[in-house]
Design a protein around this motif. Structure first.
Motif, PDB file in Angstrom:
ATOM      1  N   MET A  77       0.845  -1.193   0.000  1.00 30.10           N
ATOM      2  CA  MET A  77       0.000   0.000   0.000  1.00 30.10           C
ATOM      3  C   MET A  77       0.889   1.255   0.000  1.00 30.10           C
ATOM      4  O   MET A  77       1.924   1.278   0.656  1.00 30.10           O
ATOM      5  N   SER A  78       0.468   2.302  -0.730  1.00 31.11           N
ATOM      6  CA  SER A  78       1.280   3.525  -0.710  1.00 31.11           C
ATOM      7  C   SER A  78       1.110   4.222   0.647  1.00 31.11           C
ATOM      8  O   SER A  78       0.300   3.810   1.464  1.00 31.11           O
ATOM      9  N   CYS A  79       1.874   5.301   0.860  1.00 40.85           N
ATOM     10  CA  CYS A  79       1.882   5.936   2.182  1.00 40.85           C
ATOM     11  C   CYS A  79       0.499   6.467   2.560  1.00 40.85           C
ATOM     12  O   CYS A  79      -0.246   6.949   1.712  1.00 40.85           O
ATOM     13  N   ILE A  80       0.225   6.387   3.852  1.00 44.74           N
ATOM     14  CA  ILE A  80      -1.071   6.864   4.358  1.00 44.74           C
ATOM     15  C   ILE A  80      -0.871   8.241   4.980  1.00 44.74           C
ATOM     16  O   ILE A  80       0.059   8.455   5.756  1.00 44.74           O
ATOM     17  N   SER A  81      -1.756   9.177   4.624  1.00 46.21           N
ATOM     18  CA  SER A  81      -1.702  10.493   5.264  1.00 46.21           C
ATOM     19  C   SER A  81      -3.049  10.778   5.916  1.00 46.21           C
ATOM     20  O   SER A  81      -4.104  10.623   5.294  1.00 46.21           O
ATOM     21  N   VAL A  82      -2.984  11.177   7.168  1.00 50.83           N
ATOM     22  CA  VAL A  82      -4.198  11.502   7.919  1.00 50.83           C
ATOM     23  C   VAL A  82      -4.178  13.005   8.183  1.00 50.83           C
ATOM     24  O   VAL A  82      -3.240  13.519   8.807  1.00 50.83           O
ATOM     25  N   ALA A  83      -5.198  13.723   7.695  1.00 54.17           N
ATOM     26  CA  ALA A  83      -5.278  15.168   7.907  1.00 54.17           C
ATOM     27  C   ALA A  83      -6.271  15.443   9.035  1.00 54.17           C
ATOM     28  O   ALA A  83      -7.380  14.909   9.023  1.00 54.17           O
ATOM     29  N   ILE A  84      -5.843  16.256  10.003  1.00 52.58           N
ATOM     30  CA  ILE A  84      -6.763  16.647  11.080  1.00 52.58           C
ATOM     31  C   ILE A  84      -6.787  18.172  11.150  1.00 52.58           C
ATOM     32  O   ILE A  84      -5.784  18.804  11.486  1.00 52.58           O
ATOM     33  N   ASP A  85      -7.935  18.748  10.770  1.00 54.38           N
ATOM     34  CA  ASP A  85      -8.070  20.207  10.825  1.00 54.38           C
ATOM     35  C   ASP A  85      -9.106  20.586  11.869  1.00 54.38           C
ATOM     36  O   ASP A  85      -9.912  19.757  12.304  1.00 54.38           O
ATOM     37  N   GLY A  86      -9.109  21.872  12.209  1.00 53.18           N
ATOM     38  CA  GLY A  86     -10.105  22.368  13.152  1.00 53.18           C
ATOM     39  C   GLY A  86      -9.580  23.607  13.853  1.00 53.18           C
ATOM     40  O   GLY A  86      -8.404  23.951  13.712  1.00 53.18           O
ATOM     41  N   PRO A  87     -10.467  24.295  14.605  1.00 48.83           N
ATOM     42  CA  PRO A  87     -10.039  25.525  15.280  1.00 48.83           C
ATOM     43  C   PRO A  87      -9.061  25.273  16.417  1.00 48.83           C
ATOM     44  O   PRO A  87      -8.868  24.128  16.842  1.00 48.83           O
ATOM     45  N   SER A  88      -8.457  26.350  16.923  1.00 48.08           N
ATOM     46  CA  SER A  88      -7.492  26.257  18.020  1.00 48.08           C
ATOM     47  C   SER A  88      -8.113  25.573  19.230  1.00 48.08           C
ATOM     48  O   SER A  88      -9.281  25.810  19.554  1.00 48.08           O
ATOM     49  N   ALA A  89      -7.300  24.772  19.897  1.00 47.27           N
ATOM     50  CA  ALA A  89      -7.687  24.112  21.155  1.00 47.27           C
ATOM     51  C   ALA A  89      -8.880  23.173  21.024  1.00 47.27           C
ATOM     52  O   ALA A  89      -9.603  22.935  21.984  1.00 47.27           O
ATOM     53  N   SER A  90      -9.095  22.633  19.828  1.00 43.41           N
ATOM     54  CA  SER A  90     -10.183  21.650  19.681  1.00 43.41           C
ATOM     55  C   SER A  90      -9.670  20.244  19.992  1.00 43.41           C
ATOM     56  O   SER A  90     -10.400  19.270  19.859  1.00 43.41           O
ATOM     57  N   VAL A 123       0.615  35.045  16.289  1.00 40.68           N
ATOM     58  CA  VAL A 123       0.717  34.004  15.259  1.00 40.68           C
ATOM     59  C   VAL A 123      -0.350  34.102  14.163  1.00 40.68           C
ATOM     60  O   VAL A 123      -0.083  33.792  13.003  1.00 40.68           O
ATOM     61  N   SER A 124      -1.536  34.586  14.488  1.00 43.07           N
ATOM     62  CA  SER A 124      -2.575  34.654  13.445  1.00 43.07           C
ATOM     63  C   SER A 124      -2.230  35.663  12.351  1.00 43.07           C
ATOM     64  O   SER A 124      -2.648  35.499  11.206  1.00 43.07           O
ATOM     65  N   TYR A 125      -1.474  36.706  12.712  1.00 42.94           N
ATOM     66  CA  TYR A 125      -1.053  37.658  11.665  1.00 42.94           C
ATOM     67  C   TYR A 125      -0.102  36.940  10.707  1.00 42.94           C
ATOM     68  O   TYR A 125      -0.287  36.978   9.485  1.00 42.94           O
ATOM     69  N   ILE A 126       0.885  36.262  11.298  1.00 37.47           N
ATOM     70  CA  ILE A 126       1.875  35.552  10.478  1.00 37.47           C
ATOM     71  C   ILE A 126       1.191  34.505   9.597  1.00 37.47           C
ATOM     72  O   ILE A 126       1.497  34.380   8.403  1.00 37.47           O
ATOM     73  N   ALA A 127       0.238  33.778  10.179  1.00 36.63           N
ATOM     74  CA  ALA A 127      -0.434  32.704   9.427  1.00 36.63           C
ATOM     75  C   ALA A 127      -1.350  33.242   8.328  1.00 36.63           C
ATOM     76  O   ALA A 127      -1.817  32.480   7.487  1.00 36.63           O
ATOM     77  N   LEU A 163      -8.853  32.913  21.883  1.00 39.05           N
ATOM     78  CA  LEU A 163      -9.413  31.914  20.958  1.00 39.05           C
ATOM     79  C   LEU A 163     -10.433  32.549  20.007  1.00 39.05           C
ATOM     80  O   LEU A 163     -10.438  32.260  18.808  1.00 39.05           O
ATOM     81  N   ASN A 164     -11.298  33.441  20.552  1.00 41.27           N
ATOM     82  CA  ASN A 164     -12.293  34.098  19.694  1.00 41.27           C
ATOM     83  C   ASN A 164     -11.610  34.926  18.619  1.00 41.27           C
ATOM     84  O   ASN A 164     -12.004  34.906  17.454  1.00 41.27           O
ATOM     85  N   LYS A 165     -10.540  35.617  19.026  1.00 36.73           N
ATOM     86  CA  LYS A 165      -9.796  36.459  18.075  1.00 36.73           C
ATOM     87  C   LYS A 165      -9.163  35.573  16.995  1.00 36.73           C
ATOM     88  O   LYS A 165      -9.257  35.851  15.799  1.00 36.73           O
ATOM     89  N   ARG A 166      -8.524  34.468  17.447  1.00 34.26           N
ATOM     90  CA  ARG A 166      -7.840  33.609  16.469  1.00 34.26           C
ATOM     91  C   ARG A 166      -8.833  32.891  15.557  1.00 34.26           C
ATOM     92  O   ARG A 166      -8.585  32.724  14.364  1.00 34.26           O
ATOM     93  N   ASP A 167      -9.984  32.467  16.115  1.00 34.27           N
ATOM     94  CA  ASP A 167     -11.018  31.829  15.282  1.00 34.27           C
ATOM     95  C   ASP A 167     -11.417  32.776  14.156  1.00 34.27           C
ATOM     96  O   ASP A 167     -11.537  32.375  12.997  1.00 34.27           O
ATOM     97  N   ILE A 183      -9.775  35.474  12.892  1.00 40.45           N
ATOM     98  CA  ILE A 183      -8.708  35.722  11.901  1.00 40.45           C
ATOM     99  C   ILE A 183      -8.478  34.477  11.046  1.00 40.45           C
ATOM    100  O   ILE A 183      -8.378  34.552   9.825  1.00 40.45           O
ATOM    101  N   ASP A 184      -8.413  33.294  11.690  1.00 42.49           N
ATOM    102  CA  ASP A 184      -8.130  32.047  10.951  1.00 42.49           C
ATOM    103  C   ASP A 184      -9.194  31.759   9.888  1.00 42.49           C
ATOM    104  O   ASP A 184      -8.895  31.243   8.815  1.00 42.49           O
ATOM    105  N   SER A 185     -10.470  32.079  10.210  1.00 46.13           N
ATOM    106  CA  SER A 185     -11.520  31.713   9.256  1.00 46.13           C
ATOM    107  C   SER A 185     -11.873  32.833   8.278  1.00 46.13           C
ATOM    108  O   SER A 185     -12.637  32.616   7.353  1.00 46.13           O
ATOM    109  N   HIS A 186     -11.302  34.032   8.492  1.00 46.66           N
ATOM    110  CA  HIS A 186     -11.618  35.144   7.582  1.00 46.66           C
ATOM    111  C   HIS A 186     -10.458  35.564   6.690  1.00 46.66           C
ATOM    112  O   HIS A 186     -10.610  36.472   5.890  1.00 46.66           O
ATOM    113  N   ARG A 187      -9.287  34.928   6.835  1.00 46.19           N
ATOM    114  CA  ARG A 187      -8.172  35.352   5.972  1.00 46.19           C
ATOM    115  C   ARG A 187      -8.480  34.942   4.531  1.00 46.19           C
ATOM    116  O   ARG A 187      -9.227  33.990   4.292  1.00 46.19           O
ATOM    117  N   SER A 188      -7.850  35.661   3.577  1.00 43.59           N
ATOM    118  CA  SER A 188      -8.221  35.398   2.179  1.00 43.59           C
ATOM    119  C   SER A 188      -7.555  34.127   1.645  1.00 43.59           C
ATOM    120  O   SER A 188      -8.141  33.385   0.867  1.00 43.59           O
TER     121      SER A 188
END
Ligand code: DC
Length: 223
Positions: free
Chosen positions: A1-14, A95-99, A173-177, A179-184
């Protein structure tokens, strides 16, 4: 089997990194904490007296620093372990500015894709399923109520000796949520083919078992 990649996304501290680490250990996969990479870049800017709110000035370190992981799986800047420094409040506040800066993201995404080559990996972040590893073998989107996330972050900080209040954590967390979800470029969002898991009322073991079950159902586990 080729390599397995597991992606886990979500907001900060979830709870992504807690679960990702356990899953990686159980399966013997490599764990890549992409948030730690954005934090490390932010720390490098702060150390160089660069104003993280200034995109052009922040870009100055692209290609000049190497962000990676050591054998303890701690994030490094040019080989120096900065794992504990990146969790401090000044990094969390910037960090949210940099990201949100496209060129910095492209610089770090290139390394992230490199790590995923030829290895079974678990990668957590905000844009893994939607951008970094669009063809990931399996994708999870982990969410939790913001008050529960602030409670978890507060407990974690106190255990690490980081001085803060519950309200500080909630505000951050509210601030980062936002910025994280509204960046272009590459905002936080659920990939269409991602499996959503709400961890508000689940313990770590429940979440881990759920993920293992999904992986088993898709024939990704050997047992
Ligand atoms: O997961 P974390 O809290 O350590 O992430 C730190 C910050 O980095 C967070 O505000 C969002 C950002 N981030 C991102 O934009 N994309 C990623 N793949 C990972 C993190």
């Amino acid at each position: 089997m080729s390599c397995i990649s597991v992606a886990i996304d979500g907001p900060s501290a979830s709870g992504k990194s807690t679960i990702a680490k356990l899953l990686a250990k159980k399966l013997g996969y490599i764990y890549i904490d992409t948030g730690a990479m954005y934090r490390a870049y932010t720390l490098a800017c702060l150390k160089n007296n660069i104003d993280c709110k200034d995109e052009e000035k922040s870009e100055a370190l692209i290609g000049k620093i190497t962000i990676g992981f050591n054998s303890l799986n701690h994030v490094t800047i040019d080989g120096i372990d900065v794992e504990s420094e990146i969790r401090k409040n000044d990094v969390a506040d910037n960090v949210s500015y940099i990201a949100s800066y496209k060129n910095i993201r492209l610089f770090l995404v290139a390394s992230q894709r490199e790590f995923a080559k030829n290895n079974n990996i678990i990668m957590d972040g905000r844009d893994i399923g939607t951008y970094v590893l669009q063809d990931a073998t399996i994708k999870f989107y982990q969410i939790a109520d913001v008050n529960e996330r602030a409670r978890r972050r507060y407990k974690e900080n106190i255990e690490k000796g980081i001085v803060c209040t519950f309200e500080d954590c909630l505000t951050n967390l509210n601030k980062r949520d936002y910025i994280d979800s509204h960046r272009s470029f590459c905002p936080l969002r659920k990939a269409e083919d991602s499996i959503e898991i709400n961890t508000t009322n689940l313990n770590i073991e429940d979440v881990l078992n759920m993920m293992l079950l999904y992986m088993k159902e898709r024939g990704l586990l050997n047992e």
